[in-house]
Design a protein around this motif. Structure first.
Motif, mmCIF file in Angstrom:
data_model
loop_
_atom_site.group_PDB
_atom_site.id
_atom_site.type_symbol
_atom_site.label_atom_id
_atom_site.label_comp_id
_atom_site.label_asym_id
_atom_site.label_seq_id
_atom_site.Cartn_x
_atom_site.Cartn_y
_atom_site.Cartn_z
ATOM 1 N N GLY A 56 -16.780 -56.369 33.420
ATOM 2 C CA GLY A 56 -16.811 -54.928 33.190
ATOM 3 C C GLY A 56 -15.985 -54.464 32.016
ATOM 4 N N TYR A 57 -15.909 -53.154 31.903
ATOM 5 C CA TYR A 57 -15.181 -52.537 30.798
ATOM 6 C C TYR A 57 -13.744 -53.030 30.728
ATOM 7 C CZ TYR A 57 -19.030 -49.154 30.897
ATOM 8 O OH TYR A 57 -20.252 -48.558 30.889
ATOM 9 N N PHE A 58 -13.075 -53.045 31.883
ATOM 10 C CA PHE A 58 -11.666 -53.443 31.922
ATOM 11 C C PHE A 58 -11.471 -54.941 32.147
ATOM 12 C CE2 PHE A 58 -10.838 -48.885 32.694
ATOM 13 C CZ PHE A 58 -9.749 -48.695 31.860
ATOM 14 N N GLN A 59 -12.565 -55.703 32.243
ATOM 15 C CA GLN A 59 -12.501 -57.141 32.477
ATOM 16 C C GLN A 59 -11.580 -57.466 33.659
ATOM 17 O OE1 GLN A 59 -14.301 -59.893 30.593
ATOM 18 N NE2 GLN A 59 -15.459 -57.990 30.791
ATOM 19 N N ILE A 60 -11.927 -56.922 34.793
ATOM 20 C CA ILE A 60 -11.140 -57.087 36.014
ATOM 21 C C ILE A 60 -11.530 -58.395 36.688
ATOM 22 C CG2 ILE A 60 -10.665 -56.098 38.294
ATOM 23 C CD1 ILE A 60 -11.309 -53.330 36.968
ATOM 24 N N ILE A 61 -10.528 -59.246 36.976
ATOM 25 C CA ILE A 61 -10.801 -60.531 37.636
ATOM 26 C C ILE A 61 -10.860 -60.320 39.150
ATOM 27 C CG2 ILE A 61 -9.844 -61.924 35.757
ATOM 28 C CD1 ILE A 61 -7.321 -62.294 37.446
ATOM 29 N N ASP A 62 -11.461 -61.281 39.838
ATOM 30 C CA ASP A 62 -11.683 -61.150 41.282
ATOM 31 C C ASP A 62 -10.406 -60.895 42.069
ATOM 32 O OD1 ASP A 62 -14.360 -61.543 40.814
ATOM 33 O OD2 ASP A 62 -14.396 -63.622 41.548
ATOM 34 N N GLY A 63 -9.355 -61.671 41.782
ATOM 35 C CA GLY A 63 -8.098 -61.511 42.525
ATOM 36 C C GLY A 63 -7.488 -60.128 42.344
ATOM 37 N N THR A 64 -7.561 -59.606 41.143
ATOM 38 C CA THR A 64 -7.027 -58.269 40.864
ATOM 39 C C THR A 64 -7.901 -57.203 41.518
ATOM 40 O OG1 THR A 64 -6.160 -59.089 38.766
ATOM 41 C CG2 THR A 64 -6.315 -56.700 39.022
ATOM 42 N N GLU A 65 -9.210 -57.417 41.480
ATOM 43 C CA GLU A 65 -10.134 -56.472 42.103
ATOM 44 C C GLU A 65 -9.810 -56.288 43.584
ATOM 45 O OE1 GLU A 65 -14.935 -55.877 42.749
ATOM 46 O OE2 GLU A 65 -14.128 -57.919 42.677
ATOM 47 N N ARG A 66 -9.487 -57.378 44.266
ATOM 48 C CA ARG A 66 -9.224 -57.320 45.717
ATOM 49 C C ARG A 66 -7.975 -56.512 46.076
ATOM 50 N NH1 ARG A 66 -11.780 -62.462 45.473
ATOM 51 N NH2 ARG A 66 -9.869 -63.614 45.083
ATOM 52 N N THR A 67 -7.121 -56.224 45.090
ATOM 53 C CA THR A 67 -5.903 -55.446 45.363
ATOM 54 C C THR A 67 -6.125 -53.940 45.235
ATOM 55 O OG1 THR A 67 -5.114 -55.451 43.069
ATOM 56 C CG2 THR A 67 -4.468 -57.331 44.462
ATOM 57 N N THR A 68 -7.303 -53.531 44.812
ATOM 58 C CA THR A 68 -7.549 -52.106 44.568
ATOM 59 C C THR A 68 -8.070 -51.387 45.809
ATOM 60 O OG1 THR A 68 -9.839 -52.412 43.834
ATOM 61 C CG2 THR A 68 -8.116 -52.591 42.147
ATOM 62 N N PRO A 69 -7.787 -50.106 45.936
ATOM 63 C CA PRO A 69 -8.317 -49.344 47.072
ATOM 64 C C PRO A 69 -9.841 -49.211 47.010
ATOM 65 C CG PRO A 69 -7.099 -47.892 45.582
ATOM 66 C CD PRO A 69 -6.899 -49.294 45.102
ATOM 67 N N GLN A 70 -10.401 -49.272 45.824
ATOM 68 C CA GLN A 70 -11.857 -49.197 45.697
ATOM 69 C C GLN A 70 -12.518 -50.410 46.356
ATOM 70 O OE1 GLN A 70 -9.717 -48.835 43.088
ATOM 71 N NE2 GLN A 70 -10.002 -46.709 42.501
ATOM 72 N N TYR A 71 -11.936 -51.586 46.144
ATOM 73 C CA TYR A 71 -12.465 -52.808 46.760
ATOM 74 C C TYR A 71 -12.362 -52.711 48.279
ATOM 75 C CZ TYR A 71 -13.139 -57.726 47.910
ATOM 76 O OH TYR A 71 -13.608 -58.897 48.444
ATOM 77 N N LYS A 72 -11.225 -52.222 48.751
ATOM 78 C CA LYS A 72 -11.013 -52.100 50.197
ATOM 79 C C LYS A 72 -11.960 -51.084 50.823
ATOM 80 C CE LYS A 72 -6.370 -53.747 49.671
ATOM 81 N NZ LYS A 72 -5.021 -53.424 49.349
ATOM 82 N N ALA A 73 -12.473 -50.157 50.004
ATOM 83 C CA ALA A 73 -13.443 -49.162 50.484
ATOM 84 C C ALA A 73 -14.876 -49.676 50.351
ATOM 85 C CB ALA A 73 -13.280 -47.860 49.716
#
Length: 151
Positions: free
Chosen positions: A89-106
């Motif tokens: 994506g735009y911010f080049q978010i890796i899987d491990g970092t993605e899992r720490t976000t509230p968006q992922y948890k939602a």
């Protein structure tokens, strides 16, 4: 001359539904305009992603020019996958970092452009520019150019 028989209309109200209102013909022949509680709001498309980021930065008080520079260096504003990692994506978010976000948890994922921006904003607000330190040489230079051209 023969008269036509009077036709009796027993219908007291006639209702026509519009998007946001109901027009009613009452028994006295007057039209009444009432709000329609079942109206579906018209579809408003989201703004383009860059404009969305700018709006979010205005609302949250973050530095749009800096985040724009980070995105430019990470993905040149393209929703792309890094061939050497799980970054996307735009911010080049890796899987491990993605899992720490509230968006992922939602239940949201980085593959949606607007979710990717929201995740990037969350990371920026909680970790600063640290998630993008690998490309700091690029976005820092671009950010300085943007600031100097604004003066």
């Amino acid at each position: 001359m023969r008269r036509k028989p009077k036709t009796k209309y027993w219908l007291k109200t006639v209702t026509a539904t519009a998007l946001s209102s109901v027009i009613t013909l009452n028994s006295t022949g007057l039209f009444l305009l009432q709000s329609n509680p079942f109206a579906v709001p018209p579809f408003v498309p989201p703004p383009p992603p860059r404009e969305y980021l700018e709006q979010q930065c205005e609302e949250r008080g973050c530095d749009f020019a800096l985040l724009d520079s980070i995105i430019f260096c990470e993905s040149t504003w393209r929703m792309v996958k890094n061939s050497q990692s799980s970054a996307y994506g735009y911010f080049q978010i890796i899987d491990g970092t993605e899992r720490t976000t509230p968006q992922y948890k939602a239940g949201e994922r980085k593959f949606d452009p607007y979710t990717n921006i929201d995740m990037g904003l969350y990371l920026f607000e909680t970790r600063g520019t640290n998630p993008w330190n690998e490309s700091k040489h690029c976005w820092q230079k671009k950010y300085r150019q943007v600031l100097s051209s604004a003066q």
